[in-house]
Design a protein around this motif. Structure first.
Motif, PDB file in Angstrom:
ATOM      1  N   ASP A  41       0.826  -1.208   0.000  1.00  0.00           N
ATOM      2  CA  ASP A  41       0.000   0.000   0.000  1.00  0.00           C
ATOM      3  C   ASP A  41       0.862   1.261   0.000  1.00  0.00           C
ATOM      4  OD1 ASP A  41      -2.447  -1.257  -0.061  1.00  0.00           O
ATOM      5  OD2 ASP A  41      -2.805  -1.101   2.100  1.00  0.00           O
ATOM      6  N   ARG A  42       1.871   1.265   0.842  1.00  0.00           N
ATOM      7  CA  ARG A  42       2.744   2.441   0.923  1.00  0.00           C
ATOM      8  C   ARG A  42       3.542   2.622  -0.370  1.00  0.00           C
ATOM      9  NH1 ARG A  42       2.736   5.865   5.312  1.00  0.00           N
ATOM     10  NH2 ARG A  42       4.977   5.988   5.145  1.00  0.00           N
ATOM     11  N   TRP A  43       4.004   1.521  -0.932  1.00  0.00           N
ATOM     12  CA  TRP A  43       4.842   1.586  -2.129  1.00  0.00           C
ATOM     13  C   TRP A  43       4.035   2.022  -3.350  1.00  0.00           C
ATOM     14  CZ3 TRP A  43       6.004  -2.747  -5.858  1.00  0.00           C
ATOM     15  CH2 TRP A  43       7.043  -2.410  -6.716  1.00  0.00           C
ATOM     16  N   LEU A  44       2.806   1.472  -3.499  1.00  0.00           N
ATOM     17  CA  LEU A  44       1.971   1.764  -4.664  1.00  0.00           C
ATOM     18  C   LEU A  44       0.984   2.897  -4.421  1.00  0.00           C
ATOM     19  CD1 LEU A  44       1.234  -1.908  -5.747  1.00  0.00           C
ATOM     20  CD2 LEU A  44       2.896  -0.325  -6.744  1.00  0.00           C
ATOM     21  N   ASP A  45       0.976   3.486  -3.229  1.00  0.00           N
ATOM     22  CA  ASP A  45       0.066   4.566  -2.856  1.00  0.00           C
ATOM     23  C   ASP A  45      -1.394   4.164  -3.090  1.00  0.00           C
ATOM     24  OD1 ASP A  45      -0.439   7.025  -1.749  1.00  0.00           O
ATOM     25  OD2 ASP A  45      -0.458   8.050  -3.695  1.00  0.00           O
ATOM     26  N   MET A  46      -1.748   3.004  -2.551  1.00  0.00           N
ATOM     27  CA  MET A  46      -3.116   2.488  -2.638  1.00  0.00           C
ATOM     28  C   MET A  46      -3.577   2.122  -1.235  1.00  0.00           C
ATOM     29  SD  MET A  46      -2.842  -0.008  -5.935  1.00  0.00           S
ATOM     30  CE  MET A  46      -4.564  -0.371  -5.962  1.00  0.00           C
ATOM     31  N   SER A  47      -4.797   1.635  -1.112  1.00  0.00           N
ATOM     32  CA  SER A  47      -5.283   1.226   0.213  1.00  0.00           C
ATOM     33  C   SER A  47      -6.028  -0.101   0.169  1.00  0.00           C
ATOM     34  CB  SER A  47      -6.190   2.310   0.793  1.00  0.00           C
ATOM     35  OG  SER A  47      -7.321   2.468  -0.034  1.00  0.00           O
TER      36      SER A  47
END
Length: 71
Positions: A41-47
């Motif tokens: 999530d942090r790496w791809l800026d998703m949730s």
């Protein structure tokens, strides 16, 4: 040691060991796969990966516990 040679108190100990191991498997699965999902999530800026990782961790850990402790 065969089943005939086992003492009753050892059977209770085996049961207690399993009862401590199963929640440990589930918590470890949630932590490991949830952590991997959080990193994604942090790496791809998703949730979306954190909840998927937690659910996947519980399912896989439950399967491993079932395979280990079912007789």
């Amino acid at each position: 040691m065969s089943a005939q040679e086992r003492r009753p108190e050892e059977d209770g100990r085996d049961f207690a060991d399993a009862m401590w191991s199963v929640p440990s498997y589930l918590l470890a699965g949630m932590a490991i796969y949830g952590g991997l999902g959080w990193l994604l999530d942090r790496w791809l800026d998703m949730s979306a990966f954190f909840p998927i990782g937690v659910v996947l961790g519980v399912v896989l850990a439950g399967y491993l516990a079932y395979r280990k402790f079912s007789r």
